[in-house]
Design a protein around this motif. Structure first.
Motif, PDB file in Angstrom:
ATOM      1  N   ARG A 281     -12.885  55.972   0.855  1.00 48.13           N
ATOM      2  CA  ARG A 281     -11.538  55.655   1.289  1.00 48.13           C
ATOM      3  C   ARG A 281     -11.053  54.431   0.541  1.00 48.13           C
ATOM      4  O   ARG A 281     -11.656  53.356   0.629  1.00 48.13           O
ATOM      5  N   ALA A 282      -9.989  54.590  -0.213  1.00 46.14           N
ATOM      6  CA  ALA A 282      -9.475  53.474  -1.006  1.00 46.14           C
ATOM      7  C   ALA A 282      -8.774  52.463  -0.097  1.00 46.14           C
ATOM      8  O   ALA A 282      -8.257  52.818   0.958  1.00 46.14           O
ATOM      9  N   ILE A 283      -8.808  51.193  -0.503  1.00 41.51           N
ATOM     10  CA  ILE A 283      -8.057  50.158   0.200  1.00 41.51           C
ATOM     11  C   ILE A 283      -6.729  50.018  -0.526  1.00 41.51           C
ATOM     12  O   ILE A 283      -6.705  49.869  -1.744  1.00 41.51           O
ATOM     13  N   ARG A 284      -5.629  50.062   0.200  1.00 40.91           N
ATOM     14  CA  ARG A 284      -4.342  49.965  -0.492  1.00 40.91           C
ATOM     15  C   ARG A 284      -4.155  48.538  -1.029  1.00 40.91           C
ATOM     16  O   ARG A 284      -4.774  47.581  -0.556  1.00 40.91           O
ATOM     17  N   GLY A 285      -3.263  48.402  -2.004  1.00 39.51           N
ATOM     18  CA  GLY A 285      -2.983  47.083  -2.582  1.00 39.51           C
ATOM     19  C   GLY A 285      -4.111  46.620  -3.476  1.00 39.51           C
ATOM     20  O   GLY A 285      -4.984  47.395  -3.851  1.00 39.51           O
ATOM     21  N   ARG A 286      -4.086  45.338  -3.822  1.00 37.37           N
ATOM     22  CA  ARG A 286      -5.136  44.815  -4.699  1.00 37.37           C
ATOM     23  C   ARG A 286      -5.661  43.502  -4.125  1.00 37.37           C
ATOM     24  O   ARG A 286      -5.004  42.885  -3.289  1.00 37.37           O
ATOM     25  N   ARG A 302      -3.343  44.399   3.787  1.00 36.44           N
ATOM     26  CA  ARG A 302      -4.098  45.581   3.358  1.00 36.44           C
ATOM     27  C   ARG A 302      -4.904  46.166   4.513  1.00 36.44           C
ATOM     28  O   ARG A 302      -5.610  47.163   4.334  1.00 36.44           O
TER      29      ARG A 302
ATOM     30  N   ILE B 180     -10.235  48.764  -6.032  1.00 33.02           N
ATOM     31  CA  ILE B 180      -9.383  49.395  -7.044  1.00 33.02           C
ATOM     32  C   ILE B 180     -10.084  50.629  -7.607  1.00 33.02           C
ATOM     33  O   ILE B 180      -9.465  51.668  -7.851  1.00 33.02           O
ATOM     34  N   ALA B 182     -12.006  52.603  -6.081  1.00 29.92           N
ATOM     35  CA  ALA B 182     -11.829  53.695  -5.115  1.00 29.92           C
ATOM     36  C   ALA B 182     -10.453  54.329  -5.283  1.00 29.92           C
ATOM     37  O   ALA B 182     -10.314  55.552  -5.178  1.00 29.92           O
ATOM     38  N   GLN B 183      -9.436  53.517  -5.559  1.00 29.81           N
ATOM     39  CA  GLN B 183      -8.088  54.059  -5.756  1.00 29.81           C
ATOM     40  C   GLN B 183      -8.047  54.984  -6.976  1.00 29.81           C
ATOM     41  O   GLN B 183      -7.473  56.073  -6.936  1.00 29.81           O
TER      42      GLN B 183
END
Lengths: 335, 270
Positions: A281-286, A302, B180, B182-183
């Motif tokens: 699961r990706a974390i939004r933003g940086r 985030r 990042i 993961a994105q």
């Protein structure tokens, strides 16, 4: 520093932790234009303990490690306290800092080639610190030979006469480790020491580092972006985000019961080779640095759990399960 | 079309002087499939990828793209190869013109390969930016104004513009922060599902390879030492080198003695 002073310092040091950082703040400039880098960072490394400092780019993990040697960015002001084996680093003058770096604390970096003078022989590199302490040259050479043997360099006698370019990255990192341990420091600061190495070489170098540290009782602060690595080798782990510590947990507990939403999100974002194949699961933003982080909890823009009360103030650190966590609702993370 | 591999490599050899970097490598990639090439430094994985993209010429061996061999350095041959196969690098910064906006860079391959007007290309660039999750503003920026993750998105958009059949990704997420990475992995997953593009994913990271590929080959000293379904390789590694790679991955309760045993099993002499 007089002989008398040295003796007292050494006496207190045997009782103190290898590293104690308390409420460390760091900022460049002053007043309105000040750029904050670190805020209220508290890290403790006991004698013989391995402590991980984990975070992404800009989290301030390297800045924190460097503070133990009194190395700050140009123009930075530090508040709080940093002590290494009882020595007050922030109050130390040039001579005291030099003495600290020479005898009490050593650092190893990611790229061994950048840390070692390419035109000097490995033998010179290894004996330099010892000679500076007044060890006779013959004795220093014998110690260097012994160290190279301990870190598993083949033909250590020949290695003393060779130059850095004649070694592979993994072998050169071993030489750097030997150099860092040559002065018998109480504290070893390892800043991503295996990141540039192949995975199989990493395993070897970590095995070596842990073995050397165990037999010598050196405290180690291990800085890494790799959560798996930190959890695998560290007694305790601190997780950093945007210049602050957000969670402190036992190495093993970090995986089983993350208490901060950021720690949990990092774990869910990392693919793994173990267990069943799960979706990441990706974390939004940086990732943010402290200067660009939102007010209140720096992770709230985030965070899937963020609410209005996260913006009120920087969450205080509190105990939750086996962790110490800077979050207002860790019970929702572990649920 | 479904039964024909989009990429077929056989007996690939590349020598640099006395050194054999790639030694008899062969594999097939079906349309829409994802193949991992796993190895450490010196394994020959990057050289293999560069040969696929035409950046290095093989000493011997063949590369078939869509059933036809790619040979020669003529303009025609290079265009045909690039039309079918695009490559993504670890750090895309070096592959962008620093003085050209991201949108202009993304439009460049289309200008070279596809018919159409500037307006068509503008519309397609907007579509691509949206597809990889970049804002219009990011499209108008120069490469230096973007973060590493955004640049990697831009590189993917540029590669996708001409609708290639194969994307070769060389350590494409290795330099990115975990969140990042993961994105980008999620983005790549979605793109493959939506467009039916095939991946050759070159990486040292078995966890990432597990996530993004169906099958994999493990390379060591220029040779393929193990091949099969990625899950099977991870669960029941057959070659001692694959076992060493797997045991070298840190895990709670990490057994470093076992890593040392694996190493001895691989090279009994050392």
């Amino acid at each position: 520093m007089t002989v008398q002073d040295k003796k007292t310092a050494a006496d207190t040091a045997t009782r103190a932790d290898a590293l104690g950082i308390a409420g460390l703040g760091l900022a460049i400039g002053s007043g309105e234009d000040a750029v904050p880098l670190l805020d209220g960072v508290t890290v403790r490394v006991g004698r013989g303990e391995t402590v991980g400092l984990v975070g992404e780019s800009g989290s301030g993990k390297s800045l924190t490690a460097r503070s133990a040697l009194g190395m700050f960015p140009r123009g930075a002001r530090a508040t709080g306290s940093v002590t290494v084996g009882g020595v007050d680093v922030l109050a130390a003058g040039r001579a005291a800092l030099r003495d600290l770096r020479r005898t009490r604390a050593s650092m190893i970096f990611q790229d061994p080639r950048a840390a070692i003078n390419p035109v000097r022989r490995v033998g010179d590199y290894l004996t330099e610190g010892l000679r500076a302490r007044g060890v006779p040259s013959r004795e220093a050479a014998a110690t260097a030979l012994d160290l190279l043997e301990q870190v598993g360099i083949r033909d250590p006698r020949g290695a003393l006469r060779r130059h850095p370019h004649e070694f592979s990255g993994g072998m050169l990192q071993r030489v750097v480790i030997a150099g860092a341990l040559s002065t018998g420091p109480e504290l070893l600061l390892a800043d991503e020491p295996t990141t540039a190495l192949d995975v199989t070489t990493q395993a070897e170098v970590i095995g070596l580092l842990k073995g050397m540290q165990r037999t010598r009782g050196t405290g180690m602060l291990f800085v890494t972006h790799d959560l798996d690595l930190a959890a695998a080798i560290c007694d305790r782990v601190y997780v950093m985000y945007a210049g602050r510590i957000v969670e402190e947990a036992a190495g093993t507990a970090l995986f089983s019961a993350p208490a901060h939403p950021y720690t949990k999100a990092l774990l869910e974002a990392s693919p793994s080779v173990h267990g069943d194949r799960t979706e990441i699961r990706a974390i939004r933003g940086r990732p943010r640095s402290l200067a660009e982080a939102p007010s209140g909890c720096a992770f709230r823009d985030r965070c899937p759990l963020a609410d209005d009360d996260c913006a009120v103030a920087v969450p205080a650190v509190r105990a939750h399960g086996t962790s110490a966590v800077a979050c207002v609702r860790p019970e929702e993370v572990t649920r | 079309m479904t039964s024909e591999p989009v990429l077929a490599v056989s007996s690939l050899v590349k020598r640099f002087g006395d050194v054999t970097a790639v030694d008899g490598v062969g594999f097939e990639l079906m349309p829409g499939a994802s193949l991992g090439i796993v190895g450490e430094s010196g394994s020959g994985k990057t050289t293999t990828a560069r040969i696929l993209a035409g950046l290095d010429a093989p000493t011997s061996g063949t590369v078939l793209l869509d059933g036809e061999p790619v040979t020669g350095r003529s303009r025609r041959a290079r265009l045909r190869r690039a039309r079918l196969l695009q490559m993504i690098f670890q750090d895309p910064y070096g592959s962008f013109d620093p003085r050209q906006s991201i949108a202009a860079s993304i439009a460049e391959p289309m200008r070279l390969h596809l018919p159409g007007t500037a307006a068509d290309r503008r519309a397609r660039v907007a579509e691509l930016l949206d597809q990889v999750g970049l804002s219009e503003r990011a499209g108008a920026s120069l490469p230096r104004d973007l973060s590493g993750g955004q640049r990697q998105r831009a590189a993917i958009a540029r590669a996708l513009g001409i609708r290639p059949r194969v994307l070769v990704l060389d350590e494409a997420v290795a330099a990115l922060d975990v969140s990042i990475q993961a994105q980008i992995l999620t983005l790549l997953d979605g793109l493959r599902r939506d467009t039916g593009i095939a991946y050759v994913f070159v990486s040292h990271d078995l966890a990432v390879v597990r996530h993004i590929t169906d099958t994999a080959v493990v390379m060591r000293h220029g040779r393929i030492v193990e091949r099969g379904d990625t899950e099977r390789i991870l669960r029941e590694p057959r070659h001692p080198y694959t076992r060493l790679l797997l045991d070298s991955i840190p895990v709670p309760g990490w057994d470093l003695d076992r890593v040392a045993r694996d190493r001895r099993a691989l090279d009994p002499s050392s």
